[in-house]
Each structure stands twice: as C-alpha cells, then as structure tokens.
Enzyme design. Sequence first.
Site, short mmCIF file in Angstrom:
data_model
loop_
_atom_site.label_atom_id
_atom_site.label_comp_id
_atom_site.label_asym_id
_atom_site.label_seq_id
_atom_site.Cartn_x
_atom_site.Cartn_y
_atom_site.Cartn_z
N ASP A 101 1.59 9.46 -22.44
CA ASP A 101 1.22 9.80 -20.93
C ASP A 101 1.69 8.96 -19.60
OD1 ASP A 101 -2.11 10.08 -20.31
OD2 ASP A 101 -1.25 8.16 -19.67
N ASN A 161 -1.63 10.24 -8.30
CA ASN A 161 -2.05 11.30 -6.82
C ASN A 161 -2.95 10.54 -6.57
OD1 ASN A 161 -2.10 13.88 -8.08
ND2 ASN A 161 -3.10 13.69 -9.73
N ASP A 186 1.80 17.08 -8.92
CA ASP A 186 1.92 18.27 -9.04
C ASP A 186 3.25 17.82 -9.39
OD1 ASP A 186 -0.54 19.23 -9.34
OD2 ASP A 186 -0.12 20.40 -8.15
N GLU A 199 -2.46 14.13 -17.54
CA GLU A 199 -1.64 13.91 -17.33
C GLU A 199 -0.37 13.60 -18.98
OE1 GLU A 199 -4.51 12.18 -16.56
OE2 GLU A 199 -3.65 9.98 -17.02
#
Lengths: 472, 135
Positions: free
Chosen positions: A352, A360, A369, A395
């Site tokens: 993770d 983000n 991304d 993620e």
Amino acid sequence: MHPNLFLNISVRYWQDFQDTLAKAINANIYIFDANVTPFSHFSLPVEICQDVNGGKEPRDNKCMDFYKLACASLGEKDTLVCPYGIKLCAYRLGSHTQKIGYLIIAPAKHTNLSDREEEIAFVTKAQNVYRTVNEVFNAILERNLLGLRRLELNSIYEISRLMTSIIELDKVLELITNSLIIIYQADLCFIGLREGDKIRIAHGKGVRGSNLLIGKEWPLVHPVIEQVSSQIEPTILHIGELKGLPGFNDVEIISISQVIIYPLWTALGLVGLLGIATPASLDDIGYRNLQIYTNFAAVALANATLIRRLEKEATTDFLTGFLNKRALQDVLAVELQRAARYGYQLSVIFLDIDGFKAYNDTYGHLAGDVVLQKVAELIKNSIRVTDIACRYGGEEFLLILPGTKGEDAARVADRIRRSVENYPFPHRQITVSLGVTSAKKNDSVDMLLARADQACYQAKELGKNRIYLDPS
Amino acid sequence: MVSDAIGNRIKRYETLLKEMWAASAKYLGAFSVSLLMERVVWEVSLEYKEIELLQYDQDGVSCARIAARLEENPELPVEDMFMKFIARYVEILAKLLGYERAEEIRKRLRILGEEFNEDPFAKGGMKSGEDKNRH
C-alpha cells in the site's frame, strides 16, 4: 492441374487393359510418361526388342536416346523408325497445356511396313487405339481432378463450420495452417497478423525452417508488404522477392519457387497476411476455392484476435499493465492449487502506498497516476518473471511469489520498499508499507488475502515505510 | 467371420495405424488428423480402391472392413496399399509437425513396423506419384 494425377493411375490395372487392347489389334503398345520415362511394359513380346532390351521395356541406351529425342520433338503424332528398323506410330497423350505422356504403337512382328496397304491398315489401327487410350486417360484425369475438388470443398465446408465455433487464436492459427498443408500439399504456409504498422508472423509450417518465421516482424512500409497489403487480390511472388524479409533466409526453399500471399481483409480492415507455397500451380477453380478458404480464415482470425484483445483488456489494469483484481482471484486460486499439488511454498506481498490520498488531493490525479505507474515499474524491476503482480485497488498492489518462503518474500518486499523510498518522485518522497504472508495447507484465496491485508495493516500501524511478515 | 490368417495379416497394420493416429492426434488434434486421413485415403484410393474401406473417426482406426474384403479376395495387394498409405501419411506429417518431431514418431513407429519387409518410414517417405509396382 496436379502434375502427379496421371501417375496415380494404377499401372497394374492399366497394364491389363493395355495388353487386352494390344491382343485385339495384334500390335505392340507401350507408354512413356511426360518425362519420357517408361510407364507401362511392352504388351506383346517383339523378338528384336527382346534381343536388344532383354525385358519388357526399352532399356537399351540407343533405344532410350531415340525415344527421348523423338518424344521431345513430337507434335501431335508421327510415324518413326526406331534404331533397329522397326517402324512405329508415336502419339502425344493429353493436350499442349497438359502433357500426359506418349503412346507408342508398333507392329507385333518385325516388319518395316513396306507394303503400302499394310502400312495404311496399321496406321489406321494405331490411330483408333490412340483415340481410345487418350479418351481413357482424359477420363481418368477428370475423375481424379473431380475427386480432388470434392475433397477440397468438403474440407473447406468442415473447416468453415469449425472456424466459426473456435475463438482461441492459437487453435485457429493451427487449424488454418494444418488444413492448407493437408488439402493443398503446401510446402510452406504462414500467417502474419497485423500489429499496428507491422505484420508479425504468428504461425509457420511446412519445409524445414518454416517455424523460424514465427515472431518475425515485417513493416507495412516494406516494399513487398506494401505491394501485397495494398490489394484485395492475392499476389504471387517469386521466392527471390521474399528473401529480403526477416526469417526467409532460414527457410529451406529448395522445393519452393513461388509463394501466393493473400491479404486477409475483413470489415475491420487488414487483419494480416496468409502465405502459401504449393508444389503445383493451381487452376482457376483451385484459386477460387483457396480464396473462399482465406475469406473464412480472415473472419475467424479477426474474431479470435478481437476476443484475445478483449480478454486481455478485461484482465489487465490499463494504468500499470498489471493483472487487475478480477483476474487476481483466478490466478491466485490456480497458484494455490499448483503449490499444494507440487508441494512448494507460495508467498504473497500486499503493498500500500503511504499517504497516497493526500498526494492525490494535493498534486492532482495526473500526478497520482504518475506515482502509481512508477511504483509499478519499480515493483516489476524487483521481482522475477515468474512472479505475478496485480493492482488490487486504488493504491494497493498484490504480488504472488510461487516457490518462495516467507523470509525470502520479506527480502523481496524490503527491496521494493527501499527502491520506492530512494526514487526521486516529483513534489515529495513516496514510501510504501508491505505485508508478507505464506500460504498454509487448505488455505483459500480469501484466507490468504485476508492475512496479507492484515500484515500490511500491521506495517502501517508500526509507522509506515516498513514491512511486516505475518508470523502465523 | 474373418479367418485367423487374414486377421493376423491385417492386425499388424491396424496396430501401426492406430499408433500413428494416436501419436499425430496428440500434436495435431482429432480434426486435423481426420482431414489428413481423408486426404491420404483419397490419394491412395486412386490406385487401391479398397483403402476406402478403412474406417476412422474421433476414436481411432479400424481395418475390419478391409479384412473382410481380403477374406473374399486373398489376392488383394494389402501390403502394397498399406505401405503406400503409411509412407504418404508420414511425408505430410513431417510438414505439419516439423521434421524433428516427425522423426520421433517415425522412430517409435519403426519399432512397431520392424517385421515389415519394406520400410515405410524411410526418411521423407515415398514421393507422391512414385509407384513401386511400376515395372
């Protein structure tokens, strides 16, 4: 027309027929094939021939040279005198375009046919025999050819039914090449599939080296490929013209002089190319049948290619190129079964990205991304080709490591952790937390995933940017 | 009812053909093998009509009808017919499987066919149109 059809006439049965005919007209009959090789025996023993050749066919060099020269220059028919003085009638069998062979009719007894009336009677008799023999041979050829066409059409019918029900690309490729080699006695058969601006050879069979064509790539802008793919109709190319294409230098082309290349068109555009080299040139009907076959082949290949692409897209994560969560369930189930059957270890790593939501929200989804893609690349560089990587969720990533025990998987996990930690991501440092666990006896997919998830949670709880090896 | 003598005469060919079928189907699949059988039966039937009595389907090969015909006509040249069939079959098989794999099958079959007077598994087999009955 197939050059060997004539030779498929049974000599044994033919000889009986020829001998009966010879007895009826009291004249000797024998036949040479199109290469002036003796096909049938002398029907009646002729004293001088027996003395010279000592058998049932001309073997004496003088005789053979005479026949080779005489037949080569023979028009439709001629009256000749052999080196030992026997006057005989020679006829060409077949037509100008389809030379079947040569028929020789000689008097049964040694005579030079000096009597005019005797000669006229003999020539008339010979002419009648010629007409009969020629008719019989033509009928046999027609029958053979019809048989071949029936075989072709039956095969095309069966294959067309089968091809519409097969969707696996490998099976379609195999079926097309196999059937073309069987039906047309092809020495070479290859199929290239279009991949963007090039043709990639997907299958090749036939003479030695044909399989070495597989995997070779031919750009669409190559003059030969451009010529072939800019047309609807097939192109016949001399083998020399193909030598410039990658892979052709390895093909044993002794028996191949030309290759017919069909562009495979469907409503979707050019699917690929199909090349076939047959030992004999095809007639109009043969070409038409082959065209029907390639039309079916094009549709079957287009369907199979499309389905393969859809299948791949359905199981692949677009952003990272890893397997997606849907595919993971199936792959992990297979790997668990395999590990249980062969008794080897299996470990998984749950990864993770720490603080990804904040990254983000702060720097935008595009920046997020980029991080996901880069982390995927770092993961890929840290695992073996036999290991399997999946994007589990936003993620989160899951890695399957067949044949790996927990401690070794933990080392891999730490290698990934360090490579992410040390990579200069834009804006700020990125770290990951990883949970590692190994499969136990009778583990289900869900049980294994739950333990890996829990181990990752522990790594987070312990302060992130670390690994946690499930101790259970 | 087929006599023992005829039955034994045919049995060895049937065993060989069954082995050929199984070995080829493993790599080619039953459909391609059926197509190959159909092709070779047609070619050989131009000379030996009786080969059309050979039965084959997804489950394999049977020479029962040829044996029955041989009972009626013991002069039938079954040896020549089967030799030609096998040689032609193996020749096409080499193109389909690649020469190395075909060679493996050929070696395996040669052991089964050791008792035959002729070797139908000679490399490349007989060429199409060659006729050993000629002269």
